[in-house]
Design an enzyme around this catalytic site. Structure first.
Site, PDB file in Angstrom:
ATOM      1  N   ASP A 103       0.863  -1.186   0.000  1.00 12.22           N
ATOM      2  CA  ASP A 103       0.000   0.000   0.000  1.00 12.22           C
ATOM      3  C   ASP A 103       0.900   1.237   0.000  1.00 12.22           C
ATOM      4  O   ASP A 103       1.780   1.369   0.870  1.00 12.22           O
ATOM      5  CB  ASP A 103      -0.879  -0.009   1.257  1.00 12.22           C
ATOM      6  CG  ASP A 103      -2.271   0.536   0.973  1.00 12.22           C
ATOM      7  OD1 ASP A 103      -3.261  -0.091   1.402  1.00 12.22           O
ATOM      8  OD2 ASP A 103      -2.352   1.580   0.294  1.00 12.22           O
ATOM      9  N   ASP A 226      -2.845   4.872  -2.428  1.00 11.28           N
ATOM     10  CA  ASP A 226      -3.883   5.468  -1.596  1.00 11.28           C
ATOM     11  C   ASP A 226      -4.238   6.886  -2.065  1.00 11.28           C
ATOM     12  O   ASP A 226      -3.349   7.729  -2.196  1.00 11.28           O
ATOM     13  CB  ASP A 226      -3.324   5.520  -0.156  1.00 11.28           C
ATOM     14  CG  ASP A 226      -4.367   5.896   0.860  1.00 11.28           C
ATOM     15  OD1 ASP A 226      -5.329   5.139   1.015  1.00 11.28           O
ATOM     16  OD2 ASP A 226      -4.229   6.971   1.471  1.00 11.28           O
ATOM     17  N   GLU A 280      -6.256   4.145  -5.948  1.00  9.46           N
ATOM     18  CA  GLU A 280      -7.542   4.433  -5.314  1.00  9.46           C
ATOM     19  C   GLU A 280      -7.880   5.865  -5.682  1.00  9.46           C
ATOM     20  O   GLU A 280      -7.116   6.788  -5.349  1.00  9.46           O
ATOM     21  CB  GLU A 280      -7.462   4.288  -3.796  1.00  9.46           C
ATOM     22  CG  GLU A 280      -8.819   4.502  -3.156  1.00  9.46           C
ATOM     23  CD  GLU A 280      -8.746   4.858  -1.698  1.00  9.46           C
ATOM     24  OE1 GLU A 280      -7.754   5.469  -1.283  1.00  9.46           O
ATOM     25  OE2 GLU A 280      -9.675   4.514  -0.970  1.00  9.46           O
ATOM     26  N   HIS A 354     -11.469  -2.521   3.291  1.00 11.41           N
ATOM     27  CA  HIS A 354     -11.311  -2.166   4.710  1.00 11.41           C
ATOM     28  C   HIS A 354     -12.002  -0.859   5.067  1.00 11.41           C
ATOM     29  O   HIS A 354     -12.060  -0.481   6.243  1.00 11.41           O
ATOM     30  CB  HIS A 354      -9.820  -2.083   5.043  1.00 11.41           C
ATOM     31  CG  HIS A 354      -9.143  -0.974   4.307  1.00 11.41           C
ATOM     32  ND1 HIS A 354      -8.984  -0.964   2.929  1.00 11.41           N
ATOM     33  CD2 HIS A 354      -8.625   0.187   4.735  1.00 11.41           C
ATOM     34  CE1 HIS A 354      -8.392   0.149   2.567  1.00 11.41           C
ATOM     35  NE2 HIS A 354      -8.161   0.876   3.635  1.00 11.41           N
TER      36      HIS A 354
HETATM   37  O1  TEU Z   1      -9.358   5.988   1.791  1.00  7.06           O
HETATM   38  C1  TEU Z   1      -9.687   7.189   1.093  1.00  7.06           C
HETATM   39  C2  TEU Z   1     -11.135   7.359   1.022  1.00  7.06           C
HETATM   40  O2  TEU Z   1     -11.725   7.699   0.044  1.00  7.06           O
HETATM   41  C3  TEU Z   1     -11.811   7.055   2.276  1.00  7.06           C
HETATM   42  O3  TEU Z   1     -11.654   8.207   3.111  1.00  7.06           O
HETATM   43  C4  TEU Z   1     -13.251   6.809   2.063  1.00  7.06           C
HETATM   44  O4  TEU Z   1     -13.847   7.933   1.481  1.00  7.06           O
HETATM   45  C5  TEU Z   1     -13.816   6.556   3.437  1.00  7.06           C
HETATM   46  O5  TEU Z   1     -12.900   5.715   4.069  1.00  7.06           O
HETATM   47  C6  TEU Z   1     -15.178   5.907   3.317  1.00  7.06           C
HETATM   48  O6  TEU Z   1     -15.256   5.077   2.242  1.00  7.06           O
HETATM   49  C7  TEU Z   1      -7.963   5.760   1.896  1.00  7.06           C
HETATM   50  C8  TEU Z   1      -7.760   4.525   2.750  1.00  7.06           C
HETATM   51  O7  TEU Z   1      -8.350   3.406   2.100  1.00  7.06           O
HETATM   52  C9  TEU Z   1      -8.409   4.789   4.087  1.00  7.06           C
HETATM   53  O8  TEU Z   1      -8.341   3.617   4.910  1.00  7.06           O
HETATM   54  C10 TEU Z   1      -7.667   5.934   4.754  1.00  7.06           C
HETATM   55  O9  TEU Z   1      -8.342   6.270   5.952  1.00  7.06           O
HETATM   56  C11 TEU Z   1      -7.641   7.166   3.848  1.00  7.06           C
HETATM   57  O10 TEU Z   1      -7.327   6.875   2.491  1.00  7.06           O
HETATM   58  C12 TEU Z   1      -6.540   8.100   4.324  1.00  7.06           C
HETATM   59  O11 TEU Z   1      -5.293   7.513   4.043  1.00  7.06           O
END
Ligand code: TEU
Length: 591
Positions: A103, A226, A280, A354
């Site tokens: 990641d 991310d 993402e 997650h």
């Molecule tokens: O998630 C980014 C993101 O879009 C999330 O904030 C999402 O909108 C929210 O979790 C509900 O769906 C990434 C990672 O996957 C997440 O675990 C982290 O908290 C976030 O970035 C910050 O790094």
């Protein structure tokens, strides 16, 4: 029909298994999963048939956001083990012909990262590594009229300044925090302890590329990136203008002005040709995805989009509210991506991870028809075009957690947003708030993997860091593997089917019965150079807990060659009018 080699790629034919290490398997007894716990389960993953493990962050971190707040990219957090453990994982995967994707969290670091400590101290080498700005001065009259409250920004009563703009954090509240040491505000699109890096600084990009190359030299096979489409912010950092944006300001910081330049540079400078990258990308459209993907784009192999993750958001796109969704919306949304990227990119396929609630609870029926709906959803994911991503526990139909109190919640996103909701007084009863937490919280996906019916579901001998789902007595790997009709065995079979069938890997997707509000019916087709059908499959899904009449379109009615897989017993290969059972899924080979 042979698919041309230049269309093939290992990551297109792979099935990826996402491991959230904190909740996967604990071998040290501290109640938190660890790397040796993943190594211990490699034969399990191999028996399921997965090809790649995407490992969520295990880097040094204060764990404000469970590792998505990195304080040292080249060190392993001790609760997960050591760098030797990680190298053992890489070797263990490669020995089994599997691969490791790590990641990459580089939109922001932890505030404990050395870079941020030196930046806030004004070290000339690092002062521009993050996004620092002076605040806006607030006129005394606004204070006297009660329009401005310094406490809202954690400032003392005599303060008279507000953040540089009105952007909000995904975790609730302003996206800016005032730092006493430096006397300026810094940007954090997530938690205040996750300051955003300044990607406009070439030395930031250089430091990130160096780190990525260091990891590739260790033998990893790719990165999940991310929130990678947030890394470029517009000059002047203007206020948000779109009231319906997922958070205020997202219309400014999503796909910023230099995001394509930076993603292209990441691939040109730090990603080997045969590596897998999946970005993402928050609020991504199909057209934007095409720009990021492939060699004609910025080099990214795949992207996670969120269109199908927003169907149940409440009014004005608010994630912290609920709305009903219909099968027709889901199939229209996913079909748009299937058609939009066919031959022009490549889809990632997921229904949970997650950050999202468990898919059988959100899109299926986690009660009476848990097995049927979980296997129907698997049939959907494994017969669409794209690379499927299994989130740990999905293969045994794990469900959301029945929260009874906020005491059971660990997730910073949930806790901060609940605070915000309570501040705005939107909820009159705690039950309504808890009902929304039970539905939406990311912790639904973060309760420990359920290995067996024993104490702590076989996850740990210690005190688990987060409660274990009380249904682990029935829903667990051991029970599922012992039952040939289980979700687990269905996953193994449908994964194997996808590996064997080029038409399921590379065939074009065509939606049938588009207006049906319960049935999702589509074909996958490989054609020869003359455009004639060479191979074709038909997927028929009854998305619902009641029987539904199926009237096959003439184009597919008649004798099929075979039923390739189904989640009920099917005794005929004829595609004809009949009543499908609740959550019934079938895949036919037509030609
Ligand atoms: O998630 C980014 C993101 O879009 C999330 O904030 C999402 O909108 C929210 O979790 C509900 O769906 C990434 C990672 O996957 C997440 O675990 C982290 O908290 C976030 O970035 C910050 O790094």
């Amino acid at each position: 029909m042979t698919v041309p080699d230049d269309e093939r790629a290992w990551w297109k034919e792979a099935v990826v298994y996402q491991v959230y290490p904190r909740s996967f398997n604990d071998t040290s007894g501290d109640g938190v999963g660890d790397l040796q716990g993943v190594v211990e389960k490699l034969d399990y993953l191999d028996s399921l048939g997965v090809d790649v493990v995407w490992l969520c962050p295990v880097y040094e971190s204060p764990n404000v956001d469970n590792g998505y707040d990195v304080s040292d990219y080249r060190a392993i957090l001790d609760t997960f083990g050591t760098m030797d453990d990680l190298e053992a994982l890489i070797a263990g995967l490669h020995d089994r012909g599997m691969r490791l994707v790590m990641d990459l969290v580089v939109n922001h670091t932890s505030d404990e990262h050395e870079w941020f400590q030196r930046s806030r101290a004004g070290d000339p080498e690092y002062e521009d590594f993050y996004i620092w700005r002076d605040g806006q001065t607030v006129p005394e009259s606004e204070y006297e009229d009660g329009l401005y409250d310094p406490a809202e920004y954690g400032l003392p009563r005599d303060a008279r300044e507000r953040p540089p703009n009105d952007w909000e954090s995904f975790f609730g509240g302003s996206a800016w925090t005032f730092d006493e040491d430096r006397g300026q505000w810094y940007l954090h699109i997530f938690d205040e302890r996750q300051p955003d890096l300044n990607w406009d600084n070439p030395r930031v990009r250089e430091a990130v590329f160096d780190m990525m190359e260091w990891w590739f030299d260790k033998g990893i096979d790719g990165f999940r990136m991310d929130v990678i489409n947030l890394i470029s912010k517009p000059d002047g950092l203007p206020d948000g203008e779109d009231e319906t944006a997922i958070v205020r300001g997202a219309d400014k910081f999503v796909n910023g002005p230099r995001v394509h330049e930076y993603v292209r540079q990441i691939h040109d400078e730090a990603v080997p040709d045969d590596a897998m990258t999946v970005g993402e990308m928050v609020e991504l459209t199909v057209d934007e995805a095409r720009q990021f993907l492939g060699e004609d784009g910025d080099g990214m192999n795949m992207a996670f989009n969120f269109d199908h993750m927003r169907l149940d958001f409440g009014p004005d796109g608010n994630r912290w509210s609920k709305a009903d969704w219909g099968v027709r919306e889901l199939k229209t949304t996913i079909s748009r991506w299937q058609e939009g990227l066919d031959g022009e990119g490549w889809n990632s396929l997921y229904l949970n991870n997650h950050d999202e609630p468990r898919m059988v609870s959100r899109f299926g029926d986690d009660g009476e028809f848990r097995r049927e709906s979980a296997t129907l959803l698997a049939t959907l994911l494994y017969t669409l075009q794209g690379t499927p991503f299994i989130y740990q526990g999905e293969e045994i139909g794990m469900t959301n957690y029945p929260f009874t109190s906020l005491e059971e919640v660990r997730d910073v996103d949930t806790l901060r947003n609940v605070e915000q909701l309570e501040r705005t007084g939107r909820f009159t009863s705690d039950d309504d708030l808890l009902d929304l937490v039970r539905y939406r919280s990311r912790d639904n996906a973060r309760t420990p993997m359920q290995w067996d019916a024993g104490p702590n579901a076989g996850f740990t001998d210690g005190e688990p860091w987060i409660p274990i789902n009380p249904n682990h007595g029935e829903v667990n790997v051991a029970t599922e593997r012992a039952d040939p009709d289980s979700v687990w065995h269905y996953y193994r079979d449908v994964i194997s089917l996808r590996h064997d069938e080029d038409v399921l890997l590379y065939g074009s997707y065509d939606l049938l019965l588009p207006d049906h509000d319960r049935l999702w019916v589509f074909t996958r087709t490989l054609r020869d150079d003359d455009g004639d059908v060479e191979e074709q499959t038909l997927t028929v899904l009854n998305f619902g807990s009641t029987p539904t009449d199926f009237e096959p379109p003439a184009s597919v009615a008649g004798d099929a060659e075979a039923v390739l897989i189904s989640n009920y017993d099917v005794d005929s290969t004829r595609v004809e009018r009949e009543t499908l059972r609740p959550w019934e899924a079938r895949v036919y080979r037509l030609a």
